[in-house]
Design a protein around this motif. Structure first.
Motif, mmCIF file in Angstrom:
data_model
loop_
_atom_site.group_PDB
_atom_site.id
_atom_site.type_symbol
_atom_site.label_atom_id
_atom_site.label_comp_id
_atom_site.label_asym_id
_atom_site.label_seq_id
_atom_site.Cartn_x
_atom_site.Cartn_y
_atom_site.Cartn_z
ATOM 1 N N PHE A 52 47.359 22.411 -10.311
ATOM 2 C CA PHE A 52 46.655 23.489 -10.999
ATOM 3 C C PHE A 52 45.755 24.259 -10.044
ATOM 4 C CE2 PHE A 52 42.821 25.023 -13.130
ATOM 5 C CZ PHE A 52 43.388 25.968 -13.953
ATOM 6 N N LEU A 53 44.991 23.549 -9.216
ATOM 7 C CA LEU A 53 44.096 24.234 -8.292
ATOM 8 C C LEU A 53 44.875 25.030 -7.240
ATOM 9 C CD1 LEU A 53 41.310 21.567 -7.933
ATOM 10 C CD2 LEU A 53 41.138 23.794 -9.021
ATOM 11 N N MET A 54 46.018 24.524 -6.812
ATOM 12 C CA MET A 54 46.863 25.256 -5.873
ATOM 13 C C MET A 54 47.385 26.544 -6.520
ATOM 14 S SD MET A 54 50.541 24.242 -4.301
ATOM 15 C CE MET A 54 51.207 24.334 -5.949
ATOM 16 N N LEU A 55 47.861 26.438 -7.753
ATOM 17 C CA LEU A 55 48.371 27.621 -8.445
ATOM 18 C C LEU A 55 47.258 28.628 -8.734
ATOM 19 C CD1 LEU A 55 50.893 25.933 -10.883
ATOM 20 C CD2 LEU A 55 51.438 27.380 -8.924
ATOM 21 N N MET A 58 46.649 30.441 -5.549
ATOM 22 C CA MET A 58 47.702 31.434 -5.326
ATOM 23 C C MET A 58 47.499 32.656 -6.213
ATOM 24 S SD MET A 58 50.951 28.886 -4.974
ATOM 25 C CE MET A 58 52.167 30.177 -5.012
ATOM 26 N N LEU A 59 47.115 32.450 -7.455
ATOM 27 C CA LEU A 59 46.891 33.564 -8.378
ATOM 28 C C LEU A 59 45.745 34.450 -7.908
ATOM 29 C CD1 LEU A 59 47.546 34.936 -11.117
ATOM 30 C CD2 LEU A 59 45.782 33.457 -12.088
ATOM 31 N N VAL A 60 44.631 33.833 -7.543
ATOM 32 C CA VAL A 60 43.476 34.603 -7.081
ATOM 33 C C VAL A 60 43.814 35.334 -5.780
ATOM 34 C CG1 VAL A 60 41.096 34.401 -6.242
ATOM 35 C CG2 VAL A 60 41.809 33.133 -8.262
ATOM 36 N N SER A 61 44.540 34.689 -4.905
ATOM 37 C CA SER A 61 44.936 35.316 -3.652
ATOM 38 C C SER A 61 45.850 36.516 -3.891
ATOM 39 C CB SER A 61 45.643 34.298 -2.760
ATOM 40 O OG SER A 61 46.114 34.901 -1.586
ATOM 41 N N ALA A 62 46.809 36.374 -4.789
ATOM 42 C CA ALA A 62 47.720 37.480 -5.086
ATOM 43 C C ALA A 62 47.001 38.621 -5.794
ATOM 44 C CB ALA A 62 48.881 36.984 -5.949
ATOM 45 N N ARG A 63 46.059 38.299 -6.664
ATOM 46 C CA ARG A 63 45.332 39.326 -7.411
ATOM 47 C C ARG A 63 44.362 40.110 -6.521
ATOM 48 N NH1 ARG A 63 46.737 41.671 -11.990
ATOM 49 N NH2 ARG A 63 46.486 40.369 -13.766
ATOM 50 N N THR A 64 43.568 39.370 -5.736
ATOM 51 C CA THR A 64 42.508 40.014 -4.963
ATOM 52 C C THR A 64 42.943 40.395 -3.554
ATOM 53 O OG1 THR A 64 41.657 37.908 -4.156
ATOM 54 C CG2 THR A 64 40.726 38.758 -6.218
ATOM 55 N N LYS A 65 44.017 39.810 -3.072
ATOM 56 C CA LYS A 65 44.499 40.020 -1.699
ATOM 57 C C LYS A 65 43.421 39.654 -0.676
ATOM 58 C CE LYS A 65 47.409 43.710 -3.302
ATOM 59 N NZ LYS A 65 47.576 45.133 -3.400
ATOM 60 N N THR A 72 37.205 30.457 -2.620
ATOM 61 C CA THR A 72 35.922 30.296 -3.297
ATOM 62 C C THR A 72 36.069 29.875 -4.759
ATOM 63 O OG1 THR A 72 34.986 31.964 -1.844
ATOM 64 C CG2 THR A 72 33.744 31.431 -3.810
ATOM 65 N N VAL A 73 37.005 30.457 -5.488
ATOM 66 C CA VAL A 73 37.129 30.169 -6.922
ATOM 67 C C VAL A 73 37.459 28.690 -7.181
ATOM 68 C CG1 VAL A 73 38.475 30.682 -8.995
ATOM 69 C CG2 VAL A 73 37.623 32.543 -7.574
ATOM 70 N N PRO A 74 38.477 28.095 -6.554
ATOM 71 C CA PRO A 74 38.705 26.666 -6.786
ATOM 72 C C PRO A 74 37.558 25.783 -6.293
ATOM 73 C CG PRO A 74 40.650 27.662 -5.844
ATOM 74 C CD PRO A 74 39.567 28.677 -5.777
ATOM 75 N N PHE A 75 36.906 26.198 -5.210
ATOM 76 C CA PHE A 75 35.755 25.447 -4.702
ATOM 77 C C PHE A 75 34.650 25.403 -5.747
ATOM 78 C CE2 PHE A 75 31.738 25.143 -2.419
ATOM 79 C CZ PHE A 75 31.953 24.005 -1.643
ATOM 80 N N LEU A 80 31.114 22.847 -9.208
ATOM 81 C CA LEU A 80 30.166 23.329 -10.199
ATOM 82 C C LEU A 80 29.543 22.191 -11.026
ATOM 83 C CD1 LEU A 80 28.904 25.849 -11.612
ATOM 84 C CD2 LEU A 80 30.834 25.745 -13.190
ATOM 85 N N PRO A 81 30.328 21.227 -11.506
ATOM 86 C CA PRO A 81 29.721 20.158 -12.307
ATOM 87 C C PRO A 81 28.707 19.311 -11.549
ATOM 88 C CG PRO A 81 32.072 20.207 -12.643
ATOM 89 C CD PRO A 81 31.778 21.147 -11.521
ATOM 90 N N ALA A 82 28.785 19.277 -10.232
ATOM 91 C CA ALA A 82 27.822 18.501 -9.462
ATOM 92 C C ALA A 82 26.431 19.142 -9.489
ATOM 93 C CB ALA A 82 28.297 18.359 -8.025
ATOM 94 N N PHE A 83 26.368 20.445 -9.700
ATOM 95 C CA PHE A 83 25.098 21.152 -9.673
ATOM 96 C C PHE A 83 24.530 21.456 -11.048
ATOM 97 C CE2 PHE A 83 27.208 22.343 -5.675
ATOM 98 C CZ PHE A 83 26.279 21.787 -4.804
#
Length: 154
Positions: A52-55, A58-65, A72-75, A80-83
């Motif tokens: 899921f995180l890989m896909l 890929m989606l964010v990379s294809a959308r934003t180029k 950053t988004v998967p990171f 996020l839950p740690a903070f």
């Protein structure tokens, strides 16, 4: 002599009765799993979470180029839950319970009492996470394909 007898007896018992997963808190789980079932569940959860995180990357990379946003988004979703303290509100705790960071760490999720009510039925966290992210991964595939096809054609 007595030691050999005990070892043979222990080996015979081990063949007949599966060992159950030893939870960190012992009693704090409503999943009754053998070690093998827990192992398969952990591998499956890690695989689905990574897929899921890989896909999503890929989606964010294809959308934003942009490689920056793609990383950053998967990171953010993973850390996020740690903070954010999920103990301050029941709703925040429920939302944090279904983020994809729980999938690679199914062992910890087995000992949590997060229950979700969907359509009048009550489900445990793992019963929600695995199908949810499997379906989301399958839905991302054609979306990524269409975006990449439009980019290569145009």
């Amino acid at each position: 002599m007595e030691r050999d007898f005990l070892l043979r007896r222990y080996a015979a018992w081990e063949e007949r009765a599966p060992f159950y997963y030893d939870y960190a808190d012992g009693w704090k789980s409503f999943y009754l799993l053998t070690n093998r079932q827990q192992y398969v569940l952990t591998i499956l959860g890690g695989y689905i979470g990574t897929l899921f995180l890989m896909l999503l990357t890929m989606l964010v990379s294809a959308r934003t180029k942009s490689a920056f946003f793609a990383v950053t988004v998967p990171f953010i979703l993973l850390f996020l839950p740690a903070f954010i303290n999920g103990g301050s509100s029941a709703l925040i705790g429920k939302i944090m319970g279904i983020l994809p960071d729980r999938l690679p760490d199914i062992n910890r999720s087995l000992s949590m009492f997060y229950l979700y009510e969907i359509g009048g039925s009550v489900f445990g966290m793992i019963s929600v996470l695995l199908p949810l992210y499997t379906v989301l991964s399958l839905l991302l595939l054609p979306l990524i394909y269409e975006i990449c096809r439009k980019l290569s054609a145009g």
